[in-house]
Enzyme design. Structure first.
Site, short mmCIF file in Angstrom:
data_model
loop_
_atom_site.label_atom_id
_atom_site.label_comp_id
_atom_site.label_asym_id
_atom_site.label_seq_id
_atom_site.Cartn_x
_atom_site.Cartn_y
_atom_site.Cartn_z
N GLY A 94 1.86 9.96 13.33
CA GLY A 94 0.50 9.44 13.26
C GLY A 94 0.45 8.03 13.80
O GLY A 94 1.47 7.35 13.94
N ASP B 257 -4.34 -0.97 -1.79
CA ASP B 257 -4.84 -0.03 -0.78
C ASP B 257 -4.52 1.40 -1.20
O ASP B 257 -4.09 2.22 -0.38
CB ASP B 257 -4.23 -0.35 0.58
CG ASP B 257 -4.99 0.32 1.72
OD1 ASP B 257 -6.15 0.72 1.51
OD2 ASP B 257 -4.42 0.46 2.82
#
EC number: 2.7.11.1
Length: 965
Positions: free
Chosen positions: A658, A781
């Site tokens: 990714g 996060d």
């Protein structure tokens, strides 16, 4: 051989045979004659065993003659010493070699202090260099004979002048260096003596008192021996020590022989010219071992002890004499008299003790060896008067004897060691065999190690080649599959929008067929709905009762399906304006059949619609996979690591997993550990400003530092960090197969409460670990995209990753509740951040930021949508202040969720962080208790309520009975 160095020419005598003694003068070839000639003082030795100093006398030629005793060795003859300063810079003198009858031509250094410098025999040996082993001619001295041409003599003088200048500069430099070295050694010795006196002050005082007592006893006997002492010179000179002490000869004639009363003069003219032949000693004339001189124990050719060794021996001798006073009289054993013992001072001051250790270099008998007197020696001898020219400096007599005796002991020790070596030959051979065996074993191990290393390298190359081949096959298969699925599912096509181009998605033919099927189902549904409405209009009046009608009407209704028109008229007006006929009633049985048919068709359409929706959902999943693979393949082909690069000769890059905004994650293989890893490569844009670059690198380094310190089963491990180039670096992480939770929710939209509970339980366990550290860590996060599913579904284990925005709560533990200042405001994913992170100016945050994120994730897993701003973008969330206004959460009616799950979500999504639970409270929530424990607690509470009600009812009945009575 014994020699005395005076400023001029030195001649050494050979050995004497039997009792007869011969006196001769060894004359050196003179090159500088004429007015420069001076009277040559001559020293003559009688060869007796006395240790007396030489007697100086006048010879007929004006030379000074002196008789010198060299000891009862039987190997030393009469020696005449001739001194003159006319030779200039370079002087030559004979010296006996290892053979008794062979003279060696020596080269002497230039005289110091205008020809007044005197040297001891040991010092003289250092100042001479052997020129040849040939014997020199024995001739009379005649000043009127010239042996060289004037031109040659002038050239010789020039060469001697240049050589003298060079020697003077060289010796001056050497003297300066030696003086510096001597002063350094003197300072070190003073420090050691000071420490020694401090540590052993009482013992030193006791040792100093003993020599004083001995000196008092000797002073009483001194007047009796004064007359004998006046006839003797200092017997501790280098001349006497070289003759007696070094030879270690016992006295054979009952004491020291008498000194000659008159010097024996000898002239150079009385001596005839003769040559000395080389003749080895016979067996009859061989010197016994106990009578050998110190020179016979020395090895020729540079194997003798150096000057530093002699100085070390003298220092050792001094310490031994200081520690053991009984060893001091041992110096007098070899031919010395009582005058030596009387001259020994029982106590020396510090200056005398330092001067007693002047450096002495051992004379070498080898060819072309040169000794240079140390500055200490020159200092002592230059300070003496001419009257004591044949004596050593004060306090040096015993030291020279000790020096020679120590050399003798060293040489004898070396001889004994050389004799003992054959006895240990077996042990040495055994050790050599062991060493050889070990060396052979080491060589074998090294060869095996090199072989294993080559095998390992070959295995690595094979693994690398196989992995590359496999990856190439997989890449080709994925490209083929993507190319085959693109017409069916869709692809990106570049379209023009105004003055810009963008990639726009275009669906494939599978979606077109799905749309057609959907249209058909909708059309059929509409048709069934209209037919059902018409059937209701034809519904019979009396349902359950059969109406009475004529047979003809019934048959007509059956054939037409409609009732006859009641407004039938043959007139034209009726034909133009015709009234619609009312629907004819149908029979009850027909109505029931038609109604049942319409119901079945509706159910069939509903099933088809469900299947179509499932197929469409499946096609949507394929579309997501297809779109993801298209993007991944495009990014992989554009990456600089798509050529199976080997990072740091260890990590083989296979395929791209990714890509984010500033980083890309590759699946790699560690050929050292034989495992798959994930390499996260961080890129710094060259066009960024320096401030932005520094900020990005700071976050990346902080992520590395935080992540490397973590070790938990629910957190992705970090293995390594390596630099690629000036604009990129790589962090090596644990590889987790499968997908992330965000991708799974996009495919399935929602999951059951049990599956969501399992995921949230593991996330809370990881957060508890982060908050139990001495410096708690805020992830900041936390979102479904950073929760990895190992098995690819929600029924397996999870791992948390991406600590790029993490914060460390430093300081005291009491300050952790107050929080830390938010330095990266408006960073992260807004749907999962609490309201306090959007307040301006930046507030202080705590670990409860992650608690809010857990509540949002749990809500999304169960209900399939986010609790706040689900349909809004991040920009809209900032514009509308969606999160700031999110003061209370609401729950949909479907699906059904337990009260414990809803309470857990409420505790996580409290607006004020003070009212919000922390991770430790969440870990103890009843949602995470086992189901059996929850049921038991519920049953226990119900039982308690029943018991309370029963007690209350019993009290009421008792009151009622009392009132009736």
């Amino acid at each position: 051989m014994s020699m005395l160095s005076m400023d001029g020419i030195v001649a050494g005598g050979g050995s004497s045979s039997g009792g007869g003694e011969r006196s001769f003068v060894l004359e050196q070839k003179m090159f500088n004659t004429g007015p420069q000639n001076k009277a040559l003082p001559t020293v003559q030795s009688s060869g007796s065993s006395s240790n007396h100093a030489p007697i100086v006398g006048e010879s007929p030629l004006g030379t000074v003659s002196s008789t010198m005793a060299t000891g009862d060795t039987g190997r030393v003859g009469n020696v005449t010493y001739m001194s003159s300063g006319m030779l200039g810079a370079t002087q030559f003198m004979p010296q006996n070699s290892s053979h008794p009858s062979t003279s060696v031509m020596m080269q002497q250094v230039p005289p110091q202090n205008g020809g007044a410098t005197r040297s001891s025999p040991t010092e003289m040996q250092q100042c001479m260099q052997a020129m040849s082993e040939d014997s020199i001619e024995m001739r009379d001295y005649n000043s009127g004979v010239h042996h060289m041409h004037p031109h040659q003599m002038q050239m010789q003088q020039q060469q001697q002048h240049h050589q003298q200048q060079y020697n003077m500069s060289y010796h001056n430099h050497q003297q300066q260096m030696q003086q510096m070295h001597y002063h350094q050694q003197q300072q070190q010795y003073q420090q050691q003596q000071a420490q020694h006196h401090q540590m052993y002050a009482p013992q030193i005082q006791q040792q100093q008192q003993q020599p004083q007592q001995q000196s008092q006893q000797q002073s009483a006997q001194q007047p009796q021996q004064s007359s004998a002492a006046l006839q003797h010179v200092n017997e501790s000179s280098n001349l006497s020590s070289a003759g007696s002490i070094s030879d270690r000869e016992p006295e054979q004639h009952g004491g020291t022989p008498q000194r000659p009363t008159a010097p024996q003069s000898s002239t150079a003219t009385d001596k005839k010219t003769r040559k000395r032949r080389k003749a080895g000693p016979t067996e009859d004339q061989a010197t016994p071992k106990q009578e050998r001189k110190i020179t016979e124990f020395m090895k020729v050719g540079g194997e003798v002890a150096s000057g530093n060794s002699v100085a070390r021996c003298l220092l050792t001798e001094y310490h031994q004499n200081q520690g053991s006073p009984k060893r001091q009289p041992a110096v007098q054993q070899n031919g010395s008299n009582s005058y030596d013992s009387q001259q020994q001072q029982p106590q020396m001051n510090q200056h005398e003790m330092q001067n007693s250790y002047w450096g002495v270099a051992t004379p070498s008998l080898g060819v072309n060896n040169r000794g240079t007197p140390t500055p200490t020696q020159q200092q002592h001898y230059s300070s003496d008067s001419n009257s004591n020219s044949n004596q050593s400096p004060p306090g040096q007599g015993n030291q020279s004897g000790r020096m020679v005796r120590t050399i003798d002991e060293e040489t004898q020790t070396d001889s004994s060691l050389s004799q003992a070596n054959p006895q240990n030959a077996d042990e040495v051979a055994k050790m050599n065999r062991i060493i050889e065996d070990h060396r052979r074993q080491i060589e074998e191990l090294n060869s095996k190690n090199s072989l294993e290393r080559r095998k390992n390298e070959a295995s690595k190359e094979t693994i690398k080649r196989l992995l590359i081949d496999k990856n190439q096959i997989e890449r080709k298969a994925l490209r083929d599959k993507t190319a085959a699925d693109s017409p069916r599912i869709g692809c990106f096509k570049t379209t023009r929008t105004g003055d810009s181009f963008r990639d726009q998605w275009v669906d494939g033919w599978a979606f077109a067929e799905m749309d057609k099927k959907t249209e058909q189902i909708n059309a059929e549904r509409n048709e069934i709905a209209s037919a059902s409405a018409l059937l209701k209009k034809r519904k019979p009046l009396g349902i359950g009762k059969e109406p009475k009608r004529p047979q003809a009407v019934n048959s007509q209704n059956d054939s037409n399906g409609m009732q006859p028109s009641t407004s039938s008229n043959t007139n034209g007006d009726d034909a133009i304006f015709r009234r619609p006929e009312e629907p004819k009633e149908i029979q009850y049985q027909e109505y029931i059949e038609l109604d049942e048919i319409y119901k079945l068709r509706r159910e069939h359409l509903r099933k088809e619609e469900t299947d179509l929706s499932m197929e469409k959902e499946r096609l949507e999943k394929e579309k997501q996979h297809h779109v993801r693979e298209l993007k991944r393949a495009s990014n992989e082909s554009a990456s600089q690591f798509n050529d199976h690069r080997l990072l740091h000769k260890r990590y083989l890059m296979l395929n791209l997993l990714g890509k984010g905004g500033f980083s890309e994650v590759w699946k790699a293989f560690d050929i050292e550990e034989n495992r798959y890893v994930a390499c996260k490569i961080h890129h710094v844009n060259k066009d960024w400003k320096e401030e932005k670059k520094a900020n990005y690198v700071k976050h990346a380094m902080r992520e590395k530092d935080i992540h490397k310190s973590l070790d938990h089963c629910r957190i992705v491990k970090q293995y390594d960090l390596l630099t690629i180039d000036n604009h990129s670096f790589c962090t090596v992480l644990e590889y987790v197969p499968g997908n992330d939770l965000d991708f799974y929710l996009k495919q399935n939209r929602s999951i059951s409460e049990k599956e969501a509970r399992s995921i949230i339980m593991q996330v809370v366990s990881a957060l508890v670990y982060l908050n139990e550290k001495s410096t708690p860590i805020i992830h900041y996060d936390l979102k479904p995209a950073n929760i990895l599913l190992e098995s690819g579904n929600t029924s397996g284990a999870i791992k948390i990753t991406d600590f790029g925005l993490s914060k460390i709560m430093e300081g005291e533990s009491d300050d952790h509740d107050l929080g830390i200042e938010l330095t990266s405001q408006f960073a992260g994913t807004y749907w999962y951040l609490p309201p306090e992170t959007f307040i301006v100016p930046p507030p202080k945050i705590t670990c409860k930021v992650d608690v809010w994120s857990i509540g949002v994730i749990f809500y999304q897993c169960i209900y399939g949508k986010k609790p706040f701003g689900n349909d809004l973008t991040q920009q809209k969330i900032l514009e509308y202040n969606t999160i700031i206004n999110a003061r209370e959460v609401s729950f949909p009616s479907k699906p059904q969720v337990s009260s414990a799950a809803q309470d857990f979500i409420r505790r996580c999504l409290q607006y004020r962080k003070e009212d919000r639970a922390d991770v430790f409270e969440l870990a103890k929530h009843e949602l995470f208790r086992p189901r059996g424990a929850i049921r038991a607690s519920v049953a226990g509470s119900l039982l308690l309520v029943i018991i309370t009600l029963c007690q209350h009812s019993n009290r009421s009945e008792d009151r009622l009975c009392v009132s009736n009575v």
